[in-house]
Motif scaffolding. Sequence first.
Motif, PDB file in Angstrom:
ATOM      1  N   PRO A 116       0.807  -1.224   0.000  1.00 28.70           N
ATOM      2  CA  PRO A 116       0.000   0.000   0.000  1.00 28.70           C
ATOM      3  C   PRO A 116       0.840   1.274   0.000  1.00 28.70           C
ATOM      4  CG  PRO A 116      -0.706  -1.481   1.761  1.00 28.70           C
ATOM      5  CD  PRO A 116       0.508  -2.079   1.144  1.00 28.70           C
ATOM      6  N   VAL A 119       1.861   1.900  -3.567  1.00 30.96           N
ATOM      7  CA  VAL A 119       0.724   2.404  -4.349  1.00 30.96           C
ATOM      8  C   VAL A 119       0.520   3.886  -4.041  1.00 30.96           C
ATOM      9  CG1 VAL A 119      -1.770   2.261  -4.733  1.00 30.96           C
ATOM     10  CG2 VAL A 119      -0.412   0.170  -4.619  1.00 30.96           C
ATOM     11  N   GLY A 120       0.593   4.252  -2.757  1.00 31.32           N
ATOM     12  CA  GLY A 120       0.439   5.650  -2.370  1.00 31.32           C
ATOM     13  C   GLY A 120       1.511   6.534  -2.984  1.00 31.32           C
ATOM     14  N   CYS A 140      -3.141  -5.316  -7.129  1.00 32.14           N
ATOM     15  CA  CYS A 140      -2.699  -4.073  -6.505  1.00 32.14           C
ATOM     16  C   CYS A 140      -3.362  -3.888  -5.137  1.00 32.14           C
ATOM     17  CB  CYS A 140      -3.043  -2.867  -7.375  1.00 32.14           C
ATOM     18  SG  CYS A 140      -1.973  -2.709  -8.822  1.00 32.14           S
ATOM     19  N   PRO A 143      -6.346   1.335  -3.240  1.00 31.27           N
ATOM     20  CA  PRO A 143      -5.964   2.759  -3.226  1.00 31.27           C
ATOM     21  C   PRO A 143      -6.656   3.522  -2.091  1.00 31.27           C
ATOM     22  CG  PRO A 143      -7.574   2.364  -4.944  1.00 31.27           C
ATOM     23  CD  PRO A 143      -7.207   1.018  -4.365  1.00 31.27           C
ATOM     24  N   THR A 148      -2.177   3.500   2.180  1.00 30.27           N
ATOM     25  CA  THR A 148      -1.999   4.067   0.840  1.00 30.27           C
ATOM     26  C   THR A 148      -2.225   5.568   0.877  1.00 30.27           C
ATOM     27  OG1 THR A 148      -2.769   2.020  -0.193  1.00 30.27           O
ATOM     28  CG2 THR A 148      -2.789   3.978  -1.551  1.00 30.27           C
TER      29      THR A 148
END
Length: 150
Positions: A116, A119-120, A140, A143, A148
């Motif tokens: 996470p 992704v962030g 994934c 979000p 994230t």
Amino acid sequence: ETITSRENAKIKYACAVRDSEKQRAADGLFFAEGPKLCLELAKKLHAACDVATAAALAKTPELAQFDPAEIAPHVAEKLSGTKSNQGVFALFDARAASDTLDTARRILMLEGVQDPGNVGTLLRSAAAFGFDAVVLGPGCASPLSPKTLR
């Protein structure tokens, strides 16, 4: 009136949305923490529930426009996903995001980015470089998870 109970229904629900992907998906909401993030999100999304400590409201007066419920510092500790919190929390309607891929010109596509935090970082980088959209493919991290968004 200040919310002083960590067992308050509003606080327990916010924690459920924060902690459960299933709850976020079912209700179409996500949990955000911190004045900067909450103020930025509030420009485009509706806040379904927002709370802040008196200290956070004093430090960031622009939060008053959203009329958040005031919470005691020990309640903020329960809501926070970090050791030191900024005293501002909100639930936002994830379904209200209206940007579509039809109008996006610069798109970042991600696949299998499981962490996470990564992704962030990619979401923030895409925003910094002027991307119009980010598409998360299979595998994934969410979000909308607190890590994230942090």
